[in-house]
Design an enzyme around this catalytic site. Structure first.
Site, mmCIF file in Angstrom:
data_model
loop_
_atom_site.group_PDB
_atom_site.id
_atom_site.type_symbol
_atom_site.label_atom_id
_atom_site.label_comp_id
_atom_site.label_asym_id
_atom_site.label_seq_id
_atom_site.Cartn_x
_atom_site.Cartn_y
_atom_site.Cartn_z
ATOM 1 N N GLY A 1 59.459 47.577 3.775
ATOM 2 C CA GLY A 1 60.595 46.680 3.589
ATOM 3 C C GLY A 1 61.572 46.839 4.724
ATOM 4 N N CYS A 2 62.119 45.736 5.177
ATOM 5 C CA CYS A 2 63.084 45.785 6.263
ATOM 6 C C CYS A 2 63.881 44.505 6.264
ATOM 7 C CB CYS A 2 62.375 45.946 7.598
ATOM 8 S SG CYS A 2 63.495 46.229 8.964
#
Length: 281
Positions: A116-117
């Site tokens: 996730g980013c």
């Protein structure tokens, strides 16, 4: 890599043979662990990003990521979503209008190998620190509704209960009734999945609030504001930058939300604590 002796329990978890030492005793047992795999986002046939994610609710992930990253503004802007799964990963084949695709492919991304980013790959500090349009929601909840939502979120995390290794995000209405919960190894991914599920169900996100089992980072606040969710409550602390963004975007940001306790960092008018300001609680 999945070994021949492992069996899948559900897409979000697998069984592994482990050596457990507890109370002075050691034994070989079967244990559930969280599944994690690379998920490729492919827009109009062109690879855009690879995220490490839990292989569940991938259609929601595709839509929610596209909305929270500003790739599209509306669910109907995604013309086709196809999910292709392989032994060691998955790809999300997404079709968007040509003008959106042209703008998208001007953005350079470098998301490889991350769980996730929210801001990776933006080309400038200004792009990262952009402020979404100010939230104008009239939502107001009380602390009982918040506590009710937190209890429901805790009870609706099957992968976390099995593995202890994933985050969860949920969306509740103004009374604290949780309508949607999604889990993922990445906290950003879990929130993206909720945003996508809301859009797929045609639920107006501004009529409720989000609860998450993580800290409230800048990226989490940005995603909530971009999705027009007026209140974000996290069980852990926010960062200073998340608070600054929330103040500018009109987002009510709450941290340390546990049972009936919490800390309100921005726009407190949306949460009725049942006590006067300055009154000992």
């Amino acid at each position: 890599m999945t070994s021949p002796s492992s069996r899948s329990v559900r897409p979000g978890s697998v069984v592994r043979t482990v050596r457990r030492h507890r109370g002075g005793r050691s034994a070989t047992v079967q244990d559930m662990v969280a599944a994690e795999m690379p998920v490729a986002f492919i827009y109009n046939g062109v690879p855009f990003a690879v995220m490490m994610a839990t292989p569940e609710d991938l259609e929601d992930f595709a839509l929610g990521f596209s909305l929270s990253e500003g790739i599209v503004d509306h669910a109907q802007d995604l013309r086709v979503i196809a999910v292709e799964t392989f032994l060691e990963g998955a790809s999300l084949q997404i079709e968007i209008p040509p003008e959106r695709a042209a703008a998208l492919h001007q953005r350079r991304r470098n998301l490889d190998g991350r769980s996730g980013c929210g801001v990776c790959g933006n080309e400038s500090i200004e792009a990262v620190l952009r402020v979404p349009p100010v939230l104008q929601s009239s939502l107001q909840i009380d602390v009982d509704a918040l506590a009710h939502a937190l209890d429901a979120l805790h009870a609706r995390q099957p992968i976390a209960a099995q593995t202890g290794a994933v985050h969860a995000a949920g969306w509740a209405d103004a009374q604290g009734n949780v309508q949607l919960v999604r889990e993922d190894v990445g906290r950003h991914n879990a929130l993206d999945k909720v945003i996508g599920a809301l859009a797929r169900a045609r639920i107006d996100a501004s009529h409720g609030f989000a609860v998450v089992t993580s800290r409230a980072s800048f990226e989490m606040a940005m995603k909530a504001a971009q999705a027009r969710i007026p209140l974000l409550a996290a069980i852990s602390a926010p960062t200073a930058l998340a608070i600054s963004l929330a103040e500018s975007a009109g987002l009510t940001l709450i941290g340390f939300a546990r049972d009936h306790d919490c800390v309100v960092y921005s726009h407190p008018q949306r949460l009725d604590l049942g006590v006067a300001v300055g009154e000992p609680a």
